[in-house]
Design an enzyme around this catalytic site. Structure first.
Site, PDB file in Angstrom:
ATOM      1  N   GLU A 155       7.566-139.215  -6.569  1.00 13.75           N
ATOM      2  CA  GLU A 155       6.204-139.357  -7.091  1.00 13.75           C
ATOM      3  C   GLU A 155       5.458-140.561  -6.525  1.00 13.75           C
ATOM      4  O   GLU A 155       5.111-141.494  -7.251  1.00 13.75           O
ATOM      5  CB  GLU A 155       6.230-139.383  -8.634  1.00 13.75           C
ATOM      6  CG  GLU A 155       6.874-138.130  -9.210  1.00 13.75           C
ATOM      7  CD  GLU A 155       6.655-137.943 -10.703  1.00 13.75           C
ATOM      8  OE1 GLU A 155       6.240-138.894 -11.375  1.00 13.75           O
ATOM      9  OE2 GLU A 155       6.904-136.817 -11.180  1.00 13.75           O
ATOM     10  N   GLU A 214      11.310-131.547 -10.232  1.00 13.41           N
ATOM     11  CA  GLU A 214      11.058-131.796 -11.662  1.00 13.41           C
ATOM     12  C   GLU A 214      10.091-130.755 -12.183  1.00 13.41           C
ATOM     13  O   GLU A 214       9.078-130.472 -11.557  1.00 13.41           O
ATOM     14  CB  GLU A 214      10.412-133.176 -11.910  1.00 13.41           C
ATOM     15  CG  GLU A 214      11.317-134.345 -11.661  1.00 13.41           C
ATOM     16  CD  GLU A 214      10.660-135.697 -11.978  1.00 13.41           C
ATOM     17  OE1 GLU A 214       9.705-135.754 -12.772  1.00 13.41           O
ATOM     18  OE2 GLU A 214      11.115-136.699 -11.395  1.00 13.41           O
TER      19      GLU A 214
HETATM   20  C1  JSK Z   1       7.134-138.005 -15.827  1.00 12.82           C
HETATM   21  C2  JSK Z   1       1.380-139.116 -14.673  1.00 12.82           C
HETATM   22  C3  JSK Z   1       9.157-138.735 -13.041  1.00 12.82           C
HETATM   23  C4  JSK Z   1      10.193-138.886 -14.091  1.00 12.82           C
HETATM   24  C5  JSK Z   1       9.505-138.511 -15.365  1.00 12.82           C
HETATM   25  C6  JSK Z   1       2.281-140.461 -16.423  1.00 12.82           C
HETATM   26  C7  JSK Z   1       2.466-139.554 -15.404  1.00 12.82           C
HETATM   27  C8  JSK Z   1       3.769-139.019 -15.125  1.00 12.82           C
HETATM   28  C9  JSK Z   1       4.874-139.033 -15.923  1.00 12.82           C
HETATM   29  C10 JSK Z   1       0.128-139.583 -14.950  1.00 12.82           C
HETATM   30  C11 JSK Z   1      -0.070-140.480 -15.963  1.00 12.82           C
HETATM   31  C12 JSK Z   1       1.008-140.940 -16.706  1.00 12.82           C
HETATM   32  C13 JSK Z   1      -1.639-141.692 -17.295  1.00 12.82           C
HETATM   33  C14 JSK Z   1      -3.084-142.072 -17.293  1.00 12.82           C
HETATM   34  C15 JSK Z   1      -5.130-141.423 -16.372  1.00 12.82           C
HETATM   35  C16 JSK Z   1      -5.719-140.846 -15.126  1.00 12.82           C
HETATM   36  C17 JSK Z   1       8.101-138.551 -14.911  1.00 12.82           C
HETATM   37  N1  JSK Z   1       8.163-137.921 -13.628  1.00 12.82           N
HETATM   38  N2  JSK Z   1       5.822-138.321 -15.302  1.00 12.82           N
HETATM   39  N3  JSK Z   1       5.312-137.888 -14.170  1.00 12.82           N
HETATM   40  N4  JSK Z   1       4.086-138.312 -14.061  1.00 12.82           N
HETATM   41  N5  JSK Z   1      -5.093-139.661 -14.815  1.00 12.82           N
HETATM   42  N6  JSK Z   1      -4.975-138.938 -13.905  1.00 12.82           N
HETATM   43  N7  JSK Z   1      -4.380-138.004 -13.571  1.00 12.82           N
HETATM   44  O1  JSK Z   1       9.802-139.369 -16.374  1.00 12.82           O
HETATM   45  O2  JSK Z   1      10.636-140.201 -14.077  1.00 12.82           O
HETATM   46  O3  JSK Z   1      -1.356-140.915 -16.189  1.00 12.82           O
HETATM   47  O4  JSK Z   1      -3.764-141.436 -16.270  1.00 12.82           O
END
Ligand code: JSK
Length: 447
Positions: free
Chosen positions: A166, A353
């Site tokens: 990621e 994932e």
């Molecule tokens: C889960 C994405 C890897 C593995 C899992 C969290 C994530 C996220 C979480 C975006 C996000 C927060 C918050 C605020 C505002 C703007 C993990 N994958 N995981 N993947 N991605 N937003 N825009 N999109 O635990 O370790 O945003 O964002």
């Protein structure tokens, strides 16, 4: 009634990451990572949680492998904690750290499961952050040296490798939005980090080939699907930017050897640009063997002037939501896979994932997580459709084996098919575990 049947050679698995499950934060010679620092900074993590103990998998890996053997998976995706190998990021190898992963990998192999190893799942050694972290190109050298040690140690045992998990989260979420470690809020810095991750990825793939390491190497970007609300060009363009932040920004450099113009131009208006050095793009676009895709959610959105970075706003369509508030959007899974297949060509893909957050715990020893079973079914139907349409899906690894430290959400959000009681560390297989076990065993399920 219909039978959803998967290809005979489909690999099934589960995924985890070092900081989220291992605990033992000060054992085995491990150095501090940016997640130790960040999680101990007041206000960053829900309930002030941290990964000091987590699921204690550092000590309980045999039990966890036993659980996976019962589940019947082919492949387990885990990550190596860089600060267990190099406590200060560079310098002397900490053999105790290497030995832990040998024990884990040997246990998997002895029980008939293939390891898939992620080299970077976010736990950067703090010593490197102190020197600028991924903003500093010296971190690329340090990463390559770390990867080389691991390739040489595990050559022949581990056949599936992932450089970065990621990269959008590592760059933009961590350095522009500031929600993850190290918690910066600087767009130019985030763009630098993304570029340096790309270079580090390319350098590592090159090193992997030079060393003659057996097996296959890829990377695992996270994608979302952004569907336009209307057929107006403004809505289409806004969604293209919102989606391009996850897809084109991280795929074009690797598959095409250039950043996408429509994104470069937009970011230029925000006053930032990619700082590319001679040879970078050739390095980044080394051929890879497979693509890892992490998919959780998507949304419908439209143009809204001055909204966020991309003049884009989401429109709530009343989709079901998981307990973390993300849309259940299996159609986006199908669309993103077919989009990638059309745009970048048919490359072997592992779903590295996919999974959902539902927080129910055991009642009389049983966890009735119907929502997760439903999510899995819907996403596996979408995956199956993508296979029928020619997407080259090699495997599916659900996130996650265990409830674990969900980053900024701490222990409040549960993605596991196995429940973990964080006081006793007792594991309880959820209903979704049994559903997944049956599906893997059959290689089909009925809807
Ligand atoms: C889960 C994405 C890897 C593995 C899992 C969290 C994530 C996220 C979480 C975006 C996000 C927060 C918050 C605020 C505002 C703007 C993990 N994958 N995981 N993947 N991605 N937003 N825009 N999109 O635990 O370790 O945003 O964002």
């Amino acid at each position: 009634m219909a039978i959803i049947q998967f290809p005979a050679d489909m690999k099934w698995g589960t995924a985890t990451a070092s900081y989220q499950i291992e605990g033992a934060y000060n054992e085995g010679g491990r150095g501090p990572s940016i997640w130790d620092t960040f999680s101990k900074t007041p206000g960053k993590i829900v309930n002030g949680d941290n990964g000091d103990v987590a699921c204690d998998s550092y000590h309980r890996y045999e039990e966890d492998v036993e659980i996976m053997k019962d589940l019947g998976i082919d492949m387990y995706r885990f990550s190596i904690s860089w600060p267990r190998i190099f406590p200060n990021g560079t310098g002397e190898v900490n053999q105790e750290g290497v030995d832990y992963y040998h024990r884990l990998v040997d246990e998997l192999l002895a029980n008939g499961m293939e390891p898939m190893c992620t080299l970077y799942h976010w736990d950067l050694p703090q010593a490197l952050q102190d020197q600028g972290g991924w903003d500093n190109r010296a971190t690329i050298n340090a990463f390559e040296a770390y990867a080389e040690v691991i390739f040489n140690e595990f050559n022949g045992k581990i056949k599936h490798w992932i450089t970065f998990n990621e990269p959008w989260c590592v760059s933009f979420l961590s350095n522009y939005i500031g929600a993850h470690a190290p918690g910066n809020r600087d767009l130019q810095l985030a763009v630098n980090v993304a570029h340096h991750l790309h270079v580090a990825h390319g350098r590592t793939v090159k090193r992997f080939r030079e060393l003659g390491t057996e097996g296959q190497i890829g990377y695992a970007p996270n994608v979302e699907w952004n569907e336009p609300y209307s057929t107006s060009q403004k809505d289409i363009d806004a969604c293209r930017r919102a989606g391009g932040w996850f897809i084109e920004w991280f795929f074009d450099p690797v598959f095409i050897g250039a950043y996408p113009d429509f994104m470069v131009d937009w970011l230029e208006k925000k006053g930032v640009s990619v700082q590319i050095e001679e040879g970078d793009m050739e390095m980044i676009s080394q051929p890879i063997d497979f693509l890892g895709i992490n998919y959780y959610t998507g949304s419908v959105g439209r143009f809204k002037e001055n909204e966020g970075l991309f003049d884009h706003e989401r429109v709530d369509q009343g989709y079901q939501k998981t307990d973390i508030g993300w849309n259940v959007y299996p159609e986006g899974f199908y669309k993103v896979l077919t989009y990638i297949n059309e745009k970048y060509g048919t490359i072997p893909i592992y779903i590295t994932e996919n999974g959902s957050c539902y927080n129910e715990g055991p009642v009389d020893g049983r966890v009735r997580d119907e929502g997760r079973i439903d999510y899995l079914k819907q996403h596996l139907i979408a995956l199956h459709r993508s296979i029928e349409d020619g997407v080259n899906i090699k495997g599916y690894l659900t996130w996650s084996l265990l409830d674990n430290f969900e980053w900024a959400e701490g222990y409040s959000m549960h993605f596991g098919i196995v429940h973990v009681d964080y006081r006793t560390l007792e594991r309880t297989k959820k209903d979704s575990f049994y559903w997944y076990k049956q599906t893997i065993g059959n290689n089909w399920f009925e809807v």
